[in-house]
Design a protein around this motif. Structure first.
Motif, PDB file in Angstrom:
ATOM      1  N   THR A 179       0.839  -1.204   0.000  1.00  0.00           N
ATOM      2  CA  THR A 179       0.000   0.000   0.000  1.00  0.00           C
ATOM      3  C   THR A 179       0.874   1.255   0.000  1.00  0.00           C
ATOM      4  OG1 THR A 179      -1.654  -1.239   1.242  1.00  0.00           O
ATOM      5  CG2 THR A 179      -1.908   1.151   1.203  1.00  0.00           C
ATOM      6  N   ARG A 183       1.066   4.002  -2.923  1.00  0.00           N
ATOM      7  CA  ARG A 183       0.791   5.414  -2.616  1.00  0.00           C
ATOM      8  C   ARG A 183       1.959   6.291  -3.070  1.00  0.00           C
ATOM      9  NH1 ARG A 183      -3.229   5.146  -3.365  1.00  0.00           N
ATOM     10  NH2 ARG A 183      -4.889   4.236  -2.150  1.00  0.00           N
ATOM     11  N   LEU A 191      -7.401   1.255  -4.571  1.00  0.00           N
ATOM     12  CA  LEU A 191      -6.803  -0.057  -4.296  1.00  0.00           C
ATOM     13  C   LEU A 191      -7.889  -0.977  -3.724  1.00  0.00           C
ATOM     14  CD1 LEU A 191      -3.445  -0.594  -2.375  1.00  0.00           C
ATOM     15  CD2 LEU A 191      -5.323  -2.181  -2.266  1.00  0.00           C
TER      16      LEU A 191
END
Ligand SMILES: Nc1nc2c(ncn2[C@@H]2O[C@H](COP(=O)(O)OP(=O)(O)OP(=O)(O)O)[C@@H](O)[C@H]2O)c(=O)[nH]1
Ligand SMILES: [Mg+2]
Length: 218
Positions: A179, A183, A191
């Motif tokens: 993640t 990002r 996502l």
């Protein structure tokens, strides 16, 4: 069941992707470019999405593979118009090939055309095939370092799907790392975490895609 198999047309595609986009806009068809590694679960995901979206949208599929028609047969078995594109060795699909295949579909009768790109985390990201948006599939068994190692595939996507989440207990896969890496290269990118095996998360992705398809067709 007879499946149409067409072959890749290799030509540089700057203008062609714009022509594909124009044709699809004219016929009000939204093209979704589905990318990810070999075996990531692209066809399985398409099958699950078709089940959830087919009442709202008329769907067609172009299946890209180096050779053979295994995936197009799976889609055609769902009574969804499917054409197999064989690239005969090339690791990505080109817009010229999409332009060549479009007449195989009744475009006025379609809302959505999914293209399952060649299984590869590198080359497909470099080629605009005239899509409205891109969906990248990453599966848990592939490992949590893939966003860091293959950034373009995750930078130039409109949606990241982490699939095979039912496998999380069996792999050292750090969801927070993926993640954060995502990002880092794609701050606004949606996502989704899901499992086609259990069905978890599929409705959320289908609802998101339905919204994007409607926006593209408006
Ligand atoms: N456990 C688990 N297995 C899955 C899931 N989704 C797909 N698979 C399995 O993963 C394998 C590959 O799935 P496919 O859908 O064929 O993958 P693909 O990305 O289309 O593969 P290529 O077209 O060859 O690149 C199959 O054995 C599927 O059953 C999932 O959510 N969980
Ligand atoms: Mg496939």
């Amino acid at each position: 069941m007879e499946i149409k198999v067409l072959h890749q047309v290799m030509e540089w595609n700057d203008d062609v992707s714009a022509q594909v986009r124009d044709t699809l806009r004219e016929h009000k068809v939204c093209l979704i470019n589905v990318m990810g590694s070999p075996g990531a679960g692209k066809t399985s995901l398409l099958t699950a999405l078709i089940a959830r979206l087919r009442e709202q949208f008329a769907i067609g599929v172009i299946e890209g593979d180096i050779t053979g028609q295994i995936d197009a047969e799976k889609i055609a078995a769902l009574n969804i118009p499917a054409v197999q594109l064989n690239t005969d060795g090339a690791c990505h699909i080109e817009a010229m090939s999409i332009q060549h295949i479009l007449p195989q579909f009744d475009l006025d009768g379609l809302d959505v055309l999914f293209v399952e790109n060649i299984g590869n985390l590198v080359c497909p990201a470099e080629f605009d095939i005239g899509e409205n948006f891109r969906l990248t599939v990453l599966s848990i068994p592939e490992g949590d370092d893939k966003v860091a190692k293959y950034p373009l595939m995750f930078t130039d996507t409109d949606c990241l799907v982490l699939t095979k989440c039912d496998m999380l207990p069996y792999f050292d896969f750090d969801l927070e790392r993926v993640t954060a890496d995502y990002r880092g290269v794609n701050p606004q990118g949606p996502l989704f975490r899901l499992s086609v095996r259990t069905g978890d998360g599929l409705d959320e992705l289908a609802a998101h895609l339905a919204g994007r398809i409607r926006a593209a067709l408006a």
